[in-house]
Design an enzyme around this catalytic site. Sequence first.
Site, PDB file in Angstrom:
ATOM      1  N   CYS A   1      49.649  63.487  18.451  1.00  0.00           N
ATOM      2  CA  CYS A   1      49.392  62.426  17.467  1.00  0.00           C
ATOM      3  C   CYS A   1      48.069  62.438  16.929  1.00  0.00           C
ATOM      4  O   CYS A   1      47.713  61.617  16.334  1.00  0.00           O
ATOM      5  CB  CYS A   1      50.070  61.100  17.887  1.00  0.00           C
ATOM      6  SG  CYS A   1      48.935  60.360  19.107  1.00  0.00           S
TER       7      CYS A   1
ATOM      8  N   LYS B   1      69.728  92.218  41.088  1.00  0.00           N
ATOM      9  CA  LYS B   1      69.819  92.925  39.693  1.00  0.00           C
ATOM     10  C   LYS B   1      68.530  92.310  38.910  1.00  0.00           C
ATOM     11  O   LYS B   1      68.536  91.335  38.479  1.00  0.00           O
ATOM     12  CB  LYS B   1      71.067  92.402  39.275  1.00  0.00           C
ATOM     13  CG  LYS B   1      71.739  93.353  38.247  1.00  0.00           C
ATOM     14  CD  LYS B   1      71.054  93.948  36.920  1.00  0.00           C
ATOM     15  CE  LYS B   1      71.134  92.805  36.236  1.00  0.00           C
ATOM     16  NZ  LYS B   1      69.943  93.181  34.858  1.00  0.00           N
TER      17      LYS B   1
ATOM     18  N   SER C   1      53.844  75.070  37.895  1.00  0.00           N
ATOM     19  CA  SER C   1      54.460  75.938  38.690  1.00  0.00           C
ATOM     20  C   SER C   1      54.039  75.997  40.077  1.00  0.00           C
ATOM     21  O   SER C   1      52.782  76.007  40.105  1.00  0.00           O
ATOM     22  CB  SER C   1      54.538  77.266  38.402  1.00  0.00           C
ATOM     23  OG  SER C   1      55.393  77.238  37.178  1.00  0.00           O
TER      24      SER C   1
ATOM     25  N   GLU D   1      68.776  78.959  36.813  1.00  0.00           N
ATOM     26  CA  GLU D   1      67.443  78.634  36.188  1.00  0.00           C
ATOM     27  C   GLU D   1      67.457  79.340  34.629  1.00  0.00           C
ATOM     28  O   GLU D   1      67.001  80.547  34.755  1.00  0.00           O
ATOM     29  CB  GLU D   1      66.321  79.263  36.958  1.00  0.00           C
ATOM     30  CG  GLU D   1      66.229  78.647  38.379  1.00  0.00           C
ATOM     31  CD  GLU D   1      65.925  77.139  38.614  1.00  0.00           C
ATOM     32  OE1 GLU D   1      65.212  76.437  37.544  1.00  0.00           O
ATOM     33  OE2 GLU D   1      65.954  76.669  39.593  1.00  0.00           O
TER      34      GLU D   1
ATOM     35  N   ARG E   1      61.095  84.357  44.446  1.00  0.00           N
ATOM     36  CA  ARG E   1      61.321  82.894  44.249  1.00  0.00           C
ATOM     37  C   ARG E   1      62.801  82.841  44.721  1.00  0.00           C
ATOM     38  O   ARG E   1      63.264  81.811  45.107  1.00  0.00           O
ATOM     39  CB  ARG E   1      61.172  82.355  42.948  1.00  0.00           C
ATOM     40  CG  ARG E   1      61.186  80.832  42.814  1.00  0.00           C
ATOM     41  CD  ARG E   1      60.596  80.502  41.449  1.00  0.00           C
ATOM     42  NE  ARG E   1      61.619  80.432  40.484  1.00  0.00           N
ATOM     43  CZ  ARG E   1      61.315  79.928  39.500  1.00  0.00           C
ATOM     44  NH1 ARG E   1      60.329  79.382  39.022  1.00  0.00           N
ATOM     45  NH2 ARG E   1      62.375  79.954  38.576  1.00  0.00           N
TER      46      ARG E   1
HETATM   47  P1  NAD Z   1      68.534  87.199  29.927  1.00  0.00           P
HETATM   48  O1  NAD Z   1      69.467  86.125  30.100  1.00  0.00           O
HETATM   49  O2  NAD Z   1      68.988  88.034  28.666  1.00  0.00           O
HETATM   50  O3  NAD Z   1      68.582  88.334  30.863  1.00  0.00           O
HETATM   51  C1  NAD Z   1      68.440  87.812  32.585  1.00  0.00           C
HETATM   52  C2  NAD Z   1      69.046  88.801  33.200  1.00  0.00           C
HETATM   53  O4  NAD Z   1      70.186  88.667  33.095  1.00  0.00           O
HETATM   54  C3  NAD Z   1      68.497  90.132  33.187  1.00  0.00           C
HETATM   55  O5  NAD Z   1      68.331  90.840  34.622  1.00  0.00           O
HETATM   56  C4  NAD Z   1      69.557  90.845  32.297  1.00  0.00           C
HETATM   57  O6  NAD Z   1      69.787  92.339  32.424  1.00  0.00           O
HETATM   58  C5  NAD Z   1      70.843  90.283  32.931  1.00  0.00           C
HETATM   59  N1  NAD Z   1      71.875  90.007  32.045  1.00  0.00           N
HETATM   60  C6  NAD Z   1      71.975  89.706  30.676  1.00  0.00           C
HETATM   61  N2  NAD Z   1      73.321  89.804  30.343  1.00  0.00           N
HETATM   62  C7  NAD Z   1      73.979  90.062  31.351  1.00  0.00           C
HETATM   63  C8  NAD Z   1      75.297  89.853  31.464  1.00  0.00           C
HETATM   64  N3  NAD Z   1      76.418  89.854  30.503  1.00  0.00           N
HETATM   65  N4  NAD Z   1      75.959  90.067  32.934  1.00  0.00           N
HETATM   66  C9  NAD Z   1      75.000  90.077  33.714  1.00  0.00           C
HETATM   67  N5  NAD Z   1      73.541  90.130  33.537  1.00  0.00           N
HETATM   68  C10 NAD Z   1      73.234  90.179  32.541  1.00  0.00           C
HETATM   69  O7  NAD Z   1      67.131  86.598  29.873  1.00  0.00           O
HETATM   70  P2  NAD Z   1      65.617  87.371  29.392  1.00  0.00           P
HETATM   71  O8  NAD Z   1      65.703  87.537  28.280  1.00  0.00           O
HETATM   72  O9  NAD Z   1      65.740  88.466  30.517  1.00  0.00           O
HETATM   73  O10 NAD Z   1      64.805  86.279  30.303  1.00  0.00           O
HETATM   74  C11 NAD Z   1      64.183  85.071  29.473  1.00  0.00           C
HETATM   75  C12 NAD Z   1      64.954  84.011  29.822  1.00  0.00           C
HETATM   76  O11 NAD Z   1      64.869  83.663  31.177  1.00  0.00           O
HETATM   77  C13 NAD Z   1      64.708  82.675  28.918  1.00  0.00           C
HETATM   78  O12 NAD Z   1      65.634  82.129  28.537  1.00  0.00           O
HETATM   79  C14 NAD Z   1      63.770  81.844  29.851  1.00  0.00           C
HETATM   80  O13 NAD Z   1      63.786  80.579  29.710  1.00  0.00           O
HETATM   81  C15 NAD Z   1      64.516  82.030  31.246  1.00  0.00           C
HETATM   82  N6  NAD Z   1      63.667  81.769  32.173  1.00  0.00           N
HETATM   83  C16 NAD Z   1      63.978  80.719  33.037  1.00  0.00           C
HETATM   84  C17 NAD Z   1      63.179  80.269  34.157  1.00  0.00           C
HETATM   85  C18 NAD Z   1      63.595  78.906  34.939  1.00  0.00           C
HETATM   86  O14 NAD Z   1      63.163  78.951  36.097  1.00  0.00           O
HETATM   87  N7  NAD Z   1      64.407  78.264  34.527  1.00  0.00           N
HETATM   88  C19 NAD Z   1      62.107  81.195  34.652  1.00  0.00           C
HETATM   89  C20 NAD Z   1      61.917  82.111  33.781  1.00  0.00           C
HETATM   90  C21 NAD Z   1      62.825  82.644  32.752  1.00  0.00           C
END
Ligand code: NAD
Length: 470
Positions: free
Chosen positions: A288, A179, A433, A254, A164
């Site tokens: 409800c 990443k 989606s 996102e 995406r």
């Molecule tokens: P996360 O924020 O912990 O990690 C996401 C990514 O960021 C991973 O690649 C992780 O390694 C990296 N990351 C984490 N800390 C970092 C830092 N300090 N510096 C740089 N990179 C860092 O999220 P997650 O647990 O992997 O994924 C779940 C989250 O993603 C949920 O909050 C979910 O809602 C969100 N999500 C949002 C959408 C959307 O389109 N809005 C879609 C899918 C998932």
Amino acid sequence: MTIDISTVPAQLFIGGAWVDGSEGGTFSVENPANKQTLGHVASASVADGLRAADVAAHALVSWRKLAPRARAEILRAAFELMMVKIDDIADLIVLENGKPRSEAIAEVHYAAEFFRWFAEEAVRIPGYISTAPVTGRRIIETSEPIGVALLIAPWNLPAAMITRKVAPALAAGCTVIIKPAGNTALTALYLCDLLAQAGVPDGVVNIIPTTNREVVAALLKSSPVQTVSFTGSTRVGQLLMRQAVDRVLRCSMELGGNAPFIVCEDADIDLAVDSAMIAKMRHNAEACTAEFSTKFAQKMSDLRLGDGMDARTQVGPLASQSALQGIEDLVGAARSDGARVVTGGDRGDDAGYYYQPTVLDNVSPDAAILQEEIFGPVAPIVEFSSDDEAVLLANAVEVGLGSYVHSGDLGRAMRIAEALEVGMVGVNTGIFSDPAAPFGGVKQSGLGREGGRHGMLEFLETKYINVAWS
Ligand code: NAD
């Protein structure tokens, strides 16, 4: 299972070559269904990240000049290759993420569709010419690729959250550094290999799995990166925006949501129950009708929990130990606030990170479980007595990603849909989606949109040229 995991690349991909991390580090990737190690992946150092950015900047010079039609054809080839390799990719998703294989297959279709959609969009980069208010001048607006894009993805859709971002970035003429999330890095590495096979020139797509947070920080602080596109939690999104502020980098975010699911008493209850099940039980159901709660709880308790590779499995394990702990803590807190467990409410087989499909009712409107994002098969149900109350409850959170409304009266459903503070609403459906539609949220759920007409705009900058003659 068709994939031979030893054939999946497990190194960094920089400048068209698979290489180890310069500091030699690796991290392990685990199967959440049985806690066994699937493999070890090279971990990028700060120097590797900066080298990837330099390589991407060098590759940008010719990639941005390549005819949009030629870029489109490479994206189209990537779509075709994903379809040829659908079983391998689905296997990898099940092994790393734990979701049932049927859902993994659906994810690969969804993920591949971004390559097809943006292959078609690549030849429709927008522009505009207008007449200036004074004589002898024209205003030309053209779109240009922003430059090198840093793409950071989560683990919940290991293929689709990568495509995406990659597809619109390449369509726009940007070069990228990916990443991926550590626990689903193998799917991401496999997709990079497919992109190379599809004809992406060296240096246009680079991938740097890493456990070192300093790598992204260094790329945002000082490198040729011009935009960061992130999908993940709100907390990490905020942190990255702070890191990006000094260089005024473009940010596409996102972030998390909590997806209220509103069922009115005049809804087709069976359809609403099916939608809630399709919407993968991740939602805070507000209903409800007791009829909805009873039927929904029955279907949830009938679900079969197990290893995603078993064709009978309907719910897989959570993706990690920390995800399991998070769900347990949320349910525990809701129970001490008075919520009642209608079904589930406990761990499953300890062989993997299993949690039983769970329905809670008697949830207090201010319970933490309604504020936080639930990443597991848990649905808290809150009753409401008027549409205004349902909207108030749904809007009383700091996030606003997606939401669902079920009603037999389309006018009523539309009034609710328009009053919800979210980026996306499903009316009488549990699925919204679609690669052709703009995905994204409002409030703390993020900035920008992915997919649809909007997706490529995140990777384009507008240039205006004023042409004068006398
Ligand atoms: P996360 O924020 O912990 O990690 C996401 C990514 O960021 C991973 O690649 C992780 O390694 C990296 N990351 C984490 N800390 C970092 C830092 N300090 N510096 C740089 N990179 C860092 O999220 P997650 O647990 O992997 O994924 C779940 C989250 O993603 C949920 O909050 C979910 O809602 C969100 N999500 C949002 C959408 C959307 O389109 N809005 C879609 C899918 C998932």
